[in-house]
Design a protein around this motif. Structure first.
Motif, PDB file in Angstrom:
ATOM      1  N   ASP A  80       0.810  -1.220   0.000  1.00  0.00           N
ATOM      2  CA  ASP A  80       0.000   0.000   0.000  1.00  0.00           C
ATOM      3  C   ASP A  80       0.840   1.265   0.000  1.00  0.00           C
ATOM      4  O   ASP A  80       0.368   2.336  -0.400  1.00  0.00           O
ATOM      5  CB  ASP A  80      -0.931   0.003   1.212  1.00  0.00           C
ATOM      6  CG  ASP A  80      -1.883  -1.170   1.216  1.00  0.00           C
ATOM      7  OD1 ASP A  80      -2.482  -1.434   0.153  1.00  0.00           O
ATOM      8  OD2 ASP A  80      -2.011  -1.837   2.253  1.00  0.00           O
ATOM      9  N   ARG A  83       3.907   1.899  -4.195  1.00  0.00           N
ATOM     10  CA  ARG A  83       3.646   2.477  -5.521  1.00  0.00           C
ATOM     11  C   ARG A  83       3.577   4.010  -5.507  1.00  0.00           C
ATOM     12  O   ARG A  83       4.217   4.661  -6.351  1.00  0.00           O
ATOM     13  CB  ARG A  83       2.364   1.879  -6.116  1.00  0.00           C
ATOM     14  CG  ARG A  83       1.974   2.441  -7.471  1.00  0.00           C
ATOM     15  CD  ARG A  83       3.055   2.246  -8.542  1.00  0.00           C
ATOM     16  NE  ARG A  83       3.157   0.879  -8.970  1.00  0.00           N
ATOM     17  CZ  ARG A  83       2.389   0.306  -9.896  1.00  0.00           C
ATOM     18  NH1 ARG A  83       1.428   0.997 -10.476  1.00  0.00           N
ATOM     19  NH2 ARG A  83       2.573  -0.950 -10.236  1.00  0.00           N
ATOM     20  N   PRO A  84       2.844   4.646  -4.589  1.00  0.00           N
ATOM     21  CA  PRO A  84       2.795   6.113  -4.621  1.00  0.00           C
ATOM     22  C   PRO A  84       4.158   6.770  -4.413  1.00  0.00           C
ATOM     23  O   PRO A  84       4.418   7.846  -4.965  1.00  0.00           O
ATOM     24  CB  PRO A  84       1.844   6.463  -3.469  1.00  0.00           C
ATOM     25  CG  PRO A  84       1.032   5.238  -3.250  1.00  0.00           C
ATOM     26  CD  PRO A  84       1.944   4.095  -3.551  1.00  0.00           C
ATOM     27  N   VAL A  85       5.037   6.138  -3.636  1.00  0.00           N
ATOM     28  CA  VAL A  85       6.357   6.710  -3.386  1.00  0.00           C
ATOM     29  C   VAL A  85       7.304   6.416  -4.548  1.00  0.00           C
ATOM     30  O   VAL A  85       8.061   7.289  -4.990  1.00  0.00           O
ATOM     31  CB  VAL A  85       6.949   6.164  -2.066  1.00  0.00           C
ATOM     32  CG1 VAL A  85       8.377   6.674  -1.871  1.00  0.00           C
ATOM     33  CG2 VAL A  85       6.069   6.565  -0.884  1.00  0.00           C
ATOM     34  N   ASP A  87       6.624   5.547  -7.717  1.00  0.00           N
ATOM     35  CA  ASP A  87       6.203   5.841  -9.083  1.00  0.00           C
ATOM     36  C   ASP A  87       5.400   7.138  -9.142  1.00  0.00           C
ATOM     37  O   ASP A  87       4.202   7.119  -9.417  1.00  0.00           O
ATOM     38  CB  ASP A  87       5.374   4.675  -9.632  1.00  0.00           C
ATOM     39  CG  ASP A  87       5.026   4.843 -11.108  1.00  0.00           C
ATOM     40  OD1 ASP A  87       5.723   5.615 -11.794  1.00  0.00           O
ATOM     41  OD2 ASP A  87       4.046   4.222 -11.550  1.00  0.00           O
ATOM     42  N   PRO A  88       6.047   8.293  -8.875  1.00  0.00           N
ATOM     43  CA  PRO A  88       5.342   9.579  -8.989  1.00  0.00           C
ATOM     44  C   PRO A  88       5.150   9.978 -10.450  1.00  0.00           C
ATOM     45  O   PRO A  88       5.713  10.958 -10.922  1.00  0.00           O
ATOM     46  CB  PRO A  88       6.259  10.543  -8.232  1.00  0.00           C
ATOM     47  CG  PRO A  88       7.621   9.966  -8.404  1.00  0.00           C
ATOM     48  CD  PRO A  88       7.441   8.466  -8.426  1.00  0.00           C
ATOM     49  N   TYR A  89       4.396   9.194 -11.177  1.00  0.00           N
ATOM     50  CA  TYR A  89       4.156   9.376 -12.612  1.00  0.00           C
ATOM     51  C   TYR A  89       3.466  10.720 -12.851  1.00  0.00           C
ATOM     52  O   TYR A  89       2.601  11.120 -12.060  1.00  0.00           O
ATOM     53  CB  TYR A  89       3.287   8.209 -13.112  1.00  0.00           C
ATOM     54  CG  TYR A  89       2.976   8.248 -14.577  1.00  0.00           C
ATOM     55  CD1 TYR A  89       3.868   7.737 -15.498  1.00  0.00           C
ATOM     56  CD2 TYR A  89       1.791   8.811 -15.036  1.00  0.00           C
ATOM     57  CE1 TYR A  89       3.587   7.768 -16.864  1.00  0.00           C
ATOM     58  CE2 TYR A  89       1.513   8.855 -16.391  1.00  0.00           C
ATOM     59  CZ  TYR A  89       2.410   8.333 -17.290  1.00  0.00           C
ATOM     60  OH  TYR A  89       2.140   8.373 -18.637  1.00  0.00           O
TER      61      TYR A  89
END
Length: 251
Positions: A80, A83-85, A87-89
């Protein structure tokens, strides 16, 4: 103005070094971005998040980072947090870490969206071969990077302070060599400036005898083998060992 493209430097604190038996306890990050003047610079405040590893923290690793079980008991799980950390797409150009092979074990391609990695340890071997050692902290005190706030980079062996220090090394590397060059070096074994052990310990590879060099060609350490092979190629008229020349850095 739109946010610039970044390279995100990360650092992990974990319960051990071998997933899936071990899990992540904390992730820290600090971004580096290309400034308007064409120079790379530290960008933003960075941050860190605690992670529930799903297992007890062994005393031997608690003694390194001092993270207690009760400090992560109510934290979210890695799936949880990651991914946000990571992959700052669409702003992220690559991920970076010191000794990135360790982080890559936990930050799988699925979690990073297939990111390229820069290993600041491997790049330091190439760019700053005169350093007395190549750990994150030795490089910090040997190089004394401009703008590094001493207290913000402490304590060592916690995720954000370590990422913050590494980001200053990466910034300076990017101002000497291209992103593509750093990624290329990072995808190869480490090119060691000096012999690590044995009768020739401490010598530059170009100084040792041919029979001594031959003994390192079958070494169990891939960095030692790669360096010996590269030095042998240099003696045979191709390849290079140690500091790359300026033209090579700019390609």
């Amino acid at each position: 103005m739109p946010s610039p493209s970044i390279i995100r430097v990360i650092d992990l604190e974990t319960t051990g070094s071998a997933p899936p038996q071990h899990g992540v306890l904390e992730i820290g990050w600090q971004d580096v971005a290309l400034g308007a003047d064409g120079r790379w610079e530290i960008y933003g405040e960075g941050g860190s998040r605690m992670v529930n590893p799903g297992r007890p923290v062994p005393p031997i690793t608690q003694a390194i980072h001092h993270i207690l079980d009760e400090q992560v008991a109510d934290a979210p799980y890695w799936i949880d947090v990651a991914r946000p950390v990571l992959d700052p797409y669409p702003r992220r150009l690559a991920l970076a870490a010191h000794r990135a092979d360790f982080e890559e074990q936990f930050c799988t391609p699925t979690l990073t969206h297939g990111a390229d990695w820069i290993c600041t340890w491997k790049c330091a071997l190439r760019l700053w071969p005169d350093s007395p050692s190549f750990s994150n902290q030795v490089l910090r005190y040997w190089r004394k990077p401009e703008g590094l706030d001493h207290e913000r980079g402490l304590p060592a062996h916690r995720a954000f302070p370590d990422a913050y220090v590494t980001a200053h090394h990466l910034r300076d590397m990017l101002n000497e060599a291209s992103v593509a060059q750093l990624i290329e070096w990072s995808n190869q074994p480490g090119l060691l400036p000096r012999v690590r052990y044995g009768p020739d310990r401490g010598k530059e590879w170009s100084e040792i005898a041919e029979d001594s060099l031959a003994g390192f060609l079958t070494d169990r350490d891939p960095d030692v083998r790669f360096t010996a092979e590269t030095e042998l190629a240099r003696r045979r008229g191709g390849g290079a060992v140690g500091r790359a020349n300026l033209q090579g850095l700019l390609l």
